[in-house]
Write an enzyme that holds these catalytic residues in place. Structure first.
Site, PDB file in Angstrom:
ATOM      1  N   ASP A  10       0.859  -1.185   0.000  1.00  0.00           N
ATOM      2  CA  ASP A  10       0.000   0.000   0.000  1.00  0.00           C
ATOM      3  C   ASP A  10       0.896   1.236   0.000  1.00  0.00           C
ATOM      4  OD1 ASP A  10      -2.078  -1.749   0.143  1.00  0.00           O
ATOM      5  OD2 ASP A  10      -2.833  -1.089   2.083  1.00  0.00           O
ATOM      6  N   ASP A 131     -15.438  -2.842  -1.362  1.00  0.00           N
ATOM      7  CA  ASP A 131     -15.092  -2.533   0.024  1.00  0.00           C
ATOM      8  C   ASP A 131     -16.381  -2.266   0.782  1.00  0.00           C
ATOM      9  OD1 ASP A 131     -12.418  -2.617  -0.854  1.00  0.00           O
ATOM     10  OD2 ASP A 131     -12.517  -0.506  -1.438  1.00  0.00           O
TER      11      ASP A 131
END
Length: 243
Positions: A10, A131
Site C-alpha cells: 500500500d 469494500d
C-alpha cells in the site's frame, strides 16, 4: 481450485505503509522503498503482488506513479493495481505500463458501464474491488458509504468478463482480528466470478478457514497485509497452505 496469495504493498507518499480500517492518519510505515519490498516478497516465494495507491484512491487519480513503476521494474511477478483508476485512459495506460490487472472500486459503483466495457475488451485484466462497511459498499478511499449492498454490486458484474472480485471488510482491515469468512463466502456463493478475501488476515488459521469454506463456490485467494509485515504470518507456511 487454486488458492492465490497476494501480499499487499500500500503506497502513501511514495512509501510502503499499512492503514488501520482505511484511515490515512493511522498509517504505519513499513518500508520507504516499495521496490525493495516487492523484491522481498519475491524472495519469500510469493508469485503475485497487490498494489494500492492510497493517495490516488482519495484523489481520484494516480498519485504514486513513480513508486508503482519502480515496483514493476523490480519484479517479474504479476502486479494488480488499484487506487484512483477511474477512466478507460487510466486503465489502458497502466496495462501498457506493465500492470497485469487493474482494480476498479469507486468506478464500479459510480460508472459500472465503464467497468463492464473494459472487462469485455480486456478479458482477465479488470478486477472489481468491493469494500464494505456492515455489508454496504464504501467508496472514495472508504471515506463514503453508499446505499448499495455489496452482494448486489457483485451480482451486477456477472457475465461481462471481470477477472475477480476483491472483497474487503473495512472494519477488519489492518486490525489482524481475523478475516470475515462468512461475509466473503456469501459473496463467493452469490456470483460465478472468483472472489478474493481482503481485510483482517491475522495468521495461518485465516488461510485455513478461507480454504475450508464450504459453499457453492470456493474462495479463490486472499490479500495479505499487516500480519505478514509484523511477522505473525510465516510466508513459507502461508504458501504451503495455499497450495
Amino acid at each position: 481450485m487454486s488458492f492465490e496469495l497476494y501480499p499487499a504493498i500500500d503506497l502513501k507518499d511514495g512509501q510502503c505503509v499499512r492503514l488501520l480500517r482505511g484511515e490515512m492518519d493511522k498509517a504505519t510505515q513499513y518500508n520507504p522503498d516499495p521496490a525493495d519490498q516487492a523484491r522481498q516478497f519475491a524472495e519469500m516465494g510469493f508469485t503475485n503482488l497487490h498494489v494500492v495507491d492510497l493517495n490516488g484512491a482519495f484523489a481520484g487519480e494516480s498519485a504514486n506513479t513513480d513508486a508503482v513503476k519502480a515496483i514493476l521494474s523490480a519484479t517479474n511477478a504479476p502486479v494488480q493495481l488499484g487506487g484512483g483508476i477511474r477512466t478507460r485512459a487510466q486503465i489502458d495506460a497502466w496495462l501498457e505500463a506493465g500492470v497485469s490487472r487493474v482494480i476498479l472500486g469507486t468506478a464500479a459503483l459510480r460508472d459500472p458501464e465503464l467497468v463492464k466495457d473494459a472487462a469485455r475488451a480486456l478479458p482477465g485484466q479488470v478486477v472489481v474491488g468491493i469494500d464494505a462497511k456492515d455489508g454496504m459498499v464504501a467508496v472514495e478511499g472508504w471515506a463514503e458509504t453508499s446505499d448499495m449492498k455489496a452482494v448486489d454490486l457483485a451480482k451486477a458484474f456477472e457475465g461481462c468478463g471481470v477477472a475477480a472480485l476483491i472483497v474487503t471488510d473495512i472494519a477488519r482491515d489492518g486490525m489482524k482480528t481475523g478475516v470475515n469468512v462468512t461475509f466473503t463466502g456469501e459473496l463467493a456463493d452469490a456470483v460465478s466470478i472468483p472472489v478474493i478475501a481482503s481485510g483482517g488476515v491475522a495468521s495461518a488459521q485465516d488461510i485455513r478457514a478461507l480454504r475450508a469454506h464450504q459453499g457453492q463456490r470456493a474462495i479463490s485467494g486472499s490479500i495479505l497485509g499487516r500480519a505478514l509485515y509484523d511477522g505473525d504470518l510465516d510466508p513459507a507456511e502461508a504458501i504451503k497452505l495455499a497450495r
